[in-house]
Design an enzyme around this catalytic site. Structure first.
Site, PDB file in Angstrom:
ATOM      1  N   SER A  36      41.100 -32.826 -48.330  1.00 14.32           N
ATOM      2  CA  SER A  36      42.346 -33.591 -48.433  1.00 14.32           C
ATOM      3  C   SER A  36      42.142 -34.897 -49.192  1.00 14.32           C
ATOM      4  O   SER A  36      41.137 -35.587 -49.012  1.00 14.32           O
ATOM      5  CB  SER A  36      42.881 -33.923 -47.043  1.00 14.32           C
TER       6      SER A  36
ATOM      7  N   HIS B 102      48.016 -38.696 -45.440  1.00 16.67           N
ATOM      8  CA  HIS B 102      47.698 -38.128 -44.124  1.00 16.67           C
ATOM      9  C   HIS B 102      46.245 -38.339 -43.736  1.00 16.67           C
ATOM     10  O   HIS B 102      45.885 -38.202 -42.565  1.00 16.67           O
ATOM     11  CB  HIS B 102      48.103 -36.646 -44.054  1.00 16.67           C
TER      12      HIS B 102
ATOM     13  N   ASP C  71      52.859 -37.697 -49.872  1.00 17.90           N
ATOM     14  CA  ASP C  71      51.534 -37.737 -49.255  1.00 17.90           C
ATOM     15  C   ASP C  71      50.537 -38.378 -50.220  1.00 17.90           C
ATOM     16  O   ASP C  71      49.689 -37.709 -50.824  1.00 17.90           O
ATOM     17  CB  ASP C  71      51.109 -36.312 -48.884  1.00 17.90           C
TER      18      ASP C  71
ATOM     19  N   ASP D  88      18.670 -38.549 -55.351  1.00 17.31           N
ATOM     20  CA  ASP D  88      19.465 -37.934 -56.418  1.00 17.31           C
ATOM     21  C   ASP D  88      20.628 -38.814 -56.844  1.00 17.31           C
ATOM     22  O   ASP D  88      21.255 -38.573 -57.859  1.00 17.31           O
ATOM     23  CB  ASP D  88      19.998 -36.573 -55.972  1.00 17.31           C
TER      24      ASP D  88
END
Length: 263
Positions: free
Chosen positions: A210, A65, A117, A91
Site C-alpha cells: 500500500s 490509509h 487515498d 548492500d
C-alpha cells in the site's frame, strides 16, 4: 494494498527484524533500481508496513490509509530511503531512516470507500539526493493524465501471496492499466476518475505494498502515475484500484509547494 485493504531502517545494524519473500508474480528488483522507493516502518514492530515515493527533499507521497489508527502518530513511523535488502547493511551504504515531522492526508479521504487515498509525509529534515536516494518525477507534463492501456512497474517489500510473508528484498512487478469503464465492468464498480486500475494474470501488488509507487518510464525518465490503494485479495481475477496521481497534482502543489528536484 488494502484488502477493500493494504511497508527498514538502515537496517540490521539497527536491529530490524527482517520480514521474509513482495508483489505477487514479480521478481527481485536490481539494487537501487528505484531510488525514489520509500518504506514506511512500524518502529514498534520493526517492519515495513507500507510503501511510498520520494517526490522532493522533504516530501513523500503514500496512501492515506497507511497513516490511520496507531500509524497516525509520527512517533510510531520511520521513513526508510535508499534501501534494498532489509536484512543487510553492506548492500545499501546510503540507506537513511528519516523521521517524519507531520502527516498530511487528503482532507477528503474516505476510509469507507478509499476515495482520495493519498497523503504527503513531511520529513523533519531535508534528505540529500544521491545515487541511491532521488525523487521521482510527477506526471505534470502529460496533460491527459490517464495512462490507461499502459504498462507500469510496481516495486514493494509486500507479501508474495494474500496473507503470506513479506519480502526482505525489494521486488517489482509489471502490470497493465485499463480504462475505468473496463475496470467497473470487471467488478470494481465504485472506481472513480481519480483512480487507476491495474491487472495482469498471476501478477499484482499485495498486502503491505500500500502507498507504493506505480511508475511508467518515458524516454528513460520514470513518472509516478499511481499509488497502490486496494484490491480484492491479490492476483485474483479482479483488477486492483490505485490512486491516480495526476488527479492530485493541484493538491500536491498547494500542500507541498515547489518540490526541489534532483539535478
Amino acid at each position: 494494498m488494502a484488502a477493500v485493504a493494504g511497508a527498514v531502517m538502515a537496517v540490521c545494524p539497527l536491529g530490524i527484524a527482517p520480514p521474509a519473500n513482495a508483489v505477487v508474480g514479480g521478481q527481485e528488483a536490481r539494487p537501487h533500481q528505484y531510488p525514489f522507493m520509500v518504506g514506511l516502518v512500524d518502529l514498534a514492530e520493526r517492519r515495513v508496513m507500507c510503501g511510498g515515493a520520494l517526490v522532493g527533499d522533504r516530501y513523500v507521497l503514500t496512501a492515506a490509509h497507511c497513516l490511520t489508527g496507531s500509524y497516525s502518530d509520527t512517533a510510531r513511523v520511520g521513513v526508510l530511503l535508499g534501501d534494498h535488502d532489509l536484512t543487510r547493511g553492506d548492500d545499501s551504504p546510503n540507506a537513511v531512516l528519516a523521521a517524519p515531522a507531520s502527516f498530511l492526508p487528503h482532507p477528503d479521504y474516505d476510509p469507507a470507500t478509499q476515495r482520495d487515498d493519498i497523503a504527503l509525509v513531511r520529513l523533519a529534515e531535508p534528505v540529500v539526493f544521491g545515487r541511491d536516494v532521488r525523487p521521482v518525477a510527477l506526471p505534470a507534463r502529460y496533460a491527459h493524465g490517464t495512462f490507461d492501456h499502459t504498462q507500469v512497474e510496481a516495486p514493494g517489500w509486500g507479501a508474495t501471496s494474500f496473507g503470506g510473508r513479506t519480502s526482505d528484498v525489494l521486488r517489482t512487478v509489471v502490470l497493465g492499466t485499463m480504462s475505468n469503464p473496463t475496470c467497473g465492468a470487471r467488478g470494481m464498480s465504485q472506481v472513480t476518475a481519480a483512480q487507476l486500475c491495474t491487472y495482469a494474470p498471476g501478477r499484482d501488488t499485495c498486502q503491505y505494498d500500500s502507498g507504493g509507487p506505480l511508475v511508467h518510464t518515458i524516454a528513460g525518465t520514470p513518472y509516478l502515475v499511481g499509488l497502490v490503494s486496494y484490491g480484492k485479495g491479490c492476483a485474483t481475477d479482479s483488477p486492483a484500484v490505485n490512486t491516480r496521481v495526476w488527479s492530485y497534482l493541484s493538491w500536491i502543489g498547494r500542500t507541498a509547494g515547489r518540490l526541489p528536484r534532483a539535478s
